[in-house]
Motif scaffolding. Structure first.
Motif, mmCIF file in Angstrom:
data_model
loop_
_atom_site.group_PDB
_atom_site.id
_atom_site.type_symbol
_atom_site.label_atom_id
_atom_site.label_comp_id
_atom_site.label_asym_id
_atom_site.label_seq_id
_atom_site.Cartn_x
_atom_site.Cartn_y
_atom_site.Cartn_z
ATOM 1 N N TYR A 1 0.781 -1.515 0.163
ATOM 2 C CA TYR A 1 -0.018 -0.001 0.113
ATOM 3 C C TYR A 1 0.899 1.269 -0.056
ATOM 4 C CZ TYR A 1 -4.505 -2.365 0.445
ATOM 5 O OH TYR A 1 -5.424 -3.160 0.486
ATOM 6 N N MET A 2 2.273 0.941 0.763
ATOM 7 C CA MET A 2 2.973 2.364 0.603
ATOM 8 C C MET A 2 3.305 2.671 -0.733
ATOM 9 S SD MET A 2 3.494 4.424 3.118
ATOM 10 C CE MET A 2 3.378 4.561 4.921
ATOM 11 N N ALA A 3 3.811 1.558 -1.474
ATOM 12 C CA ALA A 3 4.410 1.460 -2.792
ATOM 13 C C ALA A 3 2.998 2.323 -3.801
ATOM 14 C CB ALA A 3 4.426 0.286 -3.362
ATOM 15 N N CYS A 4 1.941 2.035 -3.250
ATOM 16 C CA CYS A 4 0.852 2.467 -4.275
ATOM 17 C C CYS A 4 0.690 4.051 -4.043
ATOM 18 C CB CYS A 4 -0.473 1.861 -3.899
ATOM 19 S SG CYS A 4 -0.715 0.235 -4.373
ATOM 20 N N THR A 5 0.913 4.775 -2.950
ATOM 21 C CA THR A 5 1.116 5.914 -2.603
ATOM 22 C C THR A 5 2.018 6.862 -3.584
ATOM 23 O OG1 THR A 5 2.817 6.142 -0.844
ATOM 24 C CG2 THR A 5 0.730 5.889 -0.308
ATOM 25 N N ILE A 6 3.261 6.067 -4.087
ATOM 26 C CA ILE A 6 4.246 6.763 -5.008
ATOM 27 C C ILE A 6 3.574 6.658 -6.315
ATOM 28 C CG2 ILE A 6 6.247 6.345 -6.128
ATOM 29 C CD1 ILE A 6 6.669 7.145 -3.408
ATOM 30 N N LEU A 7 2.784 5.623 -6.574
ATOM 31 C CA LEU A 7 2.259 5.573 -7.910
ATOM 32 C C LEU A 7 1.250 6.674 -8.129
ATOM 33 C CD1 LEU A 7 1.748 1.807 -8.531
ATOM 34 C CD2 LEU A 7 3.741 3.200 -9.572
ATOM 35 N N THR A 8 0.536 6.950 -7.098
ATOM 36 C CA THR A 8 -0.539 8.216 -7.062
ATOM 37 C C THR A 8 0.209 9.232 -7.482
ATOM 38 O OG1 THR A 8 -1.907 6.794 -5.513
ATOM 39 C CG2 THR A 8 -2.155 8.947 -5.672
ATOM 40 N N LEU A 9 1.243 9.586 -7.087
ATOM 41 C CA LEU A 9 2.097 10.890 -7.199
ATOM 42 C C LEU A 9 2.740 11.031 -8.526
ATOM 43 C CD1 LEU A 9 3.814 11.286 -3.713
ATOM 44 C CD2 LEU A 9 1.615 12.417 -4.477
ATOM 45 N N LEU A 10 2.896 9.968 -9.438
ATOM 46 C CA LEU A 10 3.744 9.903 -10.460
ATOM 47 C C LEU A 10 3.182 10.519 -11.722
ATOM 48 C CD1 LEU A 10 5.862 6.567 -10.363
ATOM 49 C CD2 LEU A 10 6.640 8.946 -10.062
ATOM 50 N N PRO A 11 1.639 10.424 -12.111
ATOM 51 C CA PRO A 11 1.254 10.623 -13.418
ATOM 52 C C PRO A 11 1.466 12.158 -13.764
ATOM 53 C CG PRO A 11 -0.438 9.357 -12.216
ATOM 54 C CD PRO A 11 0.665 9.393 -11.210
ATOM 55 N N TRP B 1 1.647 -9.667 -11.559
ATOM 56 C CA TRP B 1 2.227 -10.754 -12.189
ATOM 57 C C TRP B 1 3.355 -11.289 -11.254
ATOM 58 C CZ3 TRP B 1 7.357 -11.126 -13.808
ATOM 59 C CH2 TRP B 1 7.919 -12.395 -14.686
ATOM 60 N N ASP B 2 4.060 -10.367 -10.893
ATOM 61 C CA ASP B 2 5.319 -10.879 -9.774
ATOM 62 C C ASP B 2 4.864 -11.460 -8.414
ATOM 63 O OD1 ASP B 2 8.191 -10.498 -9.414
ATOM 64 O OD2 ASP B 2 7.515 -9.450 -7.452
ATOM 65 N N ASP B 3 3.779 -11.111 -8.012
ATOM 66 C CA ASP B 3 3.211 -11.833 -6.754
ATOM 67 C C ASP B 3 2.765 -13.189 -6.987
ATOM 68 O OD1 ASP B 3 3.639 -9.637 -4.948
ATOM 69 O OD2 ASP B 3 1.258 -8.881 -5.090
ATOM 70 N N LYS B 4 2.015 -13.186 -8.396
ATOM 71 C CA LYS B 4 1.732 -14.368 -8.946
ATOM 72 C C LYS B 4 2.756 -15.686 -9.098
ATOM 73 C CE LYS B 4 -1.533 -17.226 -9.908
ATOM 74 N NZ LYS B 4 -2.640 -17.884 -9.011
ATOM 75 N N ARG B 5 3.844 -14.695 -9.691
ATOM 76 C CA ARG B 5 4.973 -15.609 -10.041
ATOM 77 C C ARG B 5 5.663 -16.257 -8.562
ATOM 78 N NH1 ARG B 5 10.448 -14.391 -10.557
ATOM 79 N NH2 ARG B 5 9.894 -12.314 -10.004
ATOM 80 N N ASN B 6 5.647 -15.327 -7.499
ATOM 81 C CA ASN B 6 6.164 -15.803 -6.349
ATOM 82 C C ASN B 6 5.383 -16.680 -5.412
ATOM 83 O OD1 ASN B 6 8.703 -14.749 -6.486
ATOM 84 N ND2 ASN B 6 7.819 -12.864 -6.435
ATOM 85 N N GLY B 7 4.065 -17.088 -6.245
ATOM 86 C CA GLY B 7 3.141 -17.999 -5.278
ATOM 87 C C GLY B 7 2.359 -17.544 -4.537
ATOM 88 N N SER B 8 1.945 -16.080 -4.661
ATOM 89 C CA SER B 8 1.011 -15.439 -3.696
ATOM 90 C C SER B 8 0.358 -14.279 -4.564
ATOM 91 C CB SER B 8 1.636 -14.700 -2.542
ATOM 92 O OG SER B 8 2.562 -13.790 -2.942
ATOM 93 N N PHE B 9 -1.287 -14.073 -4.235
ATOM 94 C CA PHE B 9 -2.098 -12.896 -4.725
ATOM 95 C C PHE B 9 -2.287 -12.219 -3.612
ATOM 96 C CE2 PHE B 9 -5.976 -11.389 -5.676
ATOM 97 C CZ PHE B 9 -5.684 -10.653 -7.030
ATOM 98 N N ARG B 10 -1.798 -11.075 -3.491
ATOM 99 C CA ARG B 10 -2.388 -10.185 -2.430
ATOM 100 C C ARG B 10 -3.048 -8.874 -3.161
ATOM 101 N NH1 ARG B 10 0.532 -12.072 1.671
ATOM 102 N NH2 ARG B 10 2.427 -13.074 1.324
ATOM 103 N N LYS B 11 -4.076 -8.645 -2.265
ATOM 104 C CA LYS B 11 -4.978 -7.468 -2.893
ATOM 105 C C LYS B 11 -4.639 -6.162 -3.164
ATOM 106 C CE LYS B 11 -7.564 -8.225 0.649
ATOM 107 N NZ LYS B 11 -8.895 -8.339 1.663
ATOM 108 N N PRO B 12 -3.469 -5.683 -2.609
ATOM 109 C CA PRO B 12 -3.437 -4.211 -2.849
ATOM 110 C C PRO B 12 -3.305 -3.777 -4.228
ATOM 111 C CG PRO B 12 -2.058 -4.969 -0.883
ATOM 112 C CD PRO B 12 -2.637 -6.196 -1.301
ATOM 113 N N TYR B 13 -2.432 -4.580 -4.916
ATOM 114 C CA TYR B 13 -1.900 -3.977 -6.375
ATOM 115 C C TYR B 13 -3.214 -4.211 -7.270
ATOM 116 C CZ TYR B 13 2.825 -4.018 -4.936
ATOM 117 O OH TYR B 13 3.756 -3.709 -4.371
ATOM 118 N N PHE B 14 -4.031 -5.323 -6.946
ATOM 119 C CA PHE B 14 -5.246 -5.533 -7.807
ATOM 120 C C PHE B 14 -6.113 -4.321 -7.421
ATOM 121 C CE2 PHE B 14 -9.574 -7.308 -8.206
ATOM 122 C CZ PHE B 14 -9.536 -7.494 -9.699
ATOM 123 N N PHE B 15 -6.487 -4.213 -6.127
ATOM 124 C CA PHE B 15 -7.366 -3.005 -5.657
ATOM 125 C C PHE B 15 -6.807 -1.692 -6.296
ATOM 126 C CE2 PHE B 15 -8.217 0.437 -2.368
ATOM 127 C CZ PHE B 15 -9.659 0.411 -2.443
#
Length: 235
Positions: A145-155, A191-205
């Motif tokens: 979720y912290m990483a997502c805050t950076i993506l919010t600032l980038l556009p 995709w990276d999450d899936k490749r490492n065997g886990s699916f976590r909600k933050p990036y999809f959300f």
């Protein structure tokens, strides 16, 4: 104190990716802000400084976690929560107001689309930040979720950076491509999450939230109720 072993698995090079965000921001705003510092208002400087400090904080925080400085990591996090985040949000609100007041300097009606993007992005930033605090005890969710805050600032920075590409010759084109870049980044992270065997909600959300903004921003500038609301806000 030795940090949990899971930190070595979760994004050991995160600081380098956040440093790239600093570079994108600097190059993107090199002509519209950094080359004209003397012509900018104090509000521009506060807004730029708080956004830059936020990205810098996210460069430092993974390093502190990696090297076991958890107490300092938490302390900086709480300082940012109390001081930096409110300044960043209040600065963003002031910038929106100033933009609408100076709409003669923009293409006709463009400030209404931009103000929608900015308001949406501020809410989005607070949402991701709040979720990162809520999941503070789960490093996998907190960090994402912290990483997502950076993506919010980038556009805004990516949009300006894309103007260096000749065939992206309109603001609408660069704006849409900038959000596509963020969405592609999120797809790669999923995709990276899936490749490492886990699916976590933050990036999809986050992908859903960004996708909704990407869709609505192309229509918001023509909404009569939004124009009236923003004119009132500017006044």
């Amino acid at each position: 104190m030795t940090p949990p072993q899971e930190k070595f698995i979760l994004y050991p090079y995160a600081s380098w990716f956040f440093a790239l965000a600093i570079l994108i921001t600097w190059v993107g705003f090199s002509t519209t802000y950094f080359a004209r510092l003397g012509a900018s208002t104090v509000y521009h400087h506060i807004h730029g400084a708080t956004a830059g400090l936020w990205i810098a904080l996210l460069i430092v925080q993974p390093l502190l976690y990696k090297y076991g400085k958890l107490k300092l990591h938490r302390k900086l996090g709480w300082i940012a929560s109390i001081i930096l985040v409110p300044l960043l949000v209040l600065g963003g609100l002031k910038m929106i107001q100033m933009m609408i007041q100076r709409q003669d300097f923009y293409p006709p009606g463009e400030v209404y689309r931009l103000s929608f993007i900015d308001f949406y992005s501020l809410i989005q930033f607070l949402l991701f930040f709040g979720l990162s605090l809520y999941h503070g005890k789960c490093i996998h969710l907190h960090a994402r979720y912290m990483a997502c805050t950076i993506l919010t600032l980038l556009p805004p920075a990516i949009t300006r950076l894309l103007f260096f590409i000749p065939f992206l010759d309109t603001f609408t084109k660069t704006l849409n491509v900038s959000f596509a870049c963020v969405e592609i980044t999120l797809l790669i992270l999923i995709w990276d999450d899936k490749r490492n065997g886990s699916f976590r909600k933050p990036y999809f959300f986050a992908l859903v939230i960004f996708g909704l903004l990407h869709l609505l921003m192309n229509y918001a500038g023509g909404w009569a109720f939004w124009k009236s609301l923003m004119d009132g806000y500017a006044g």
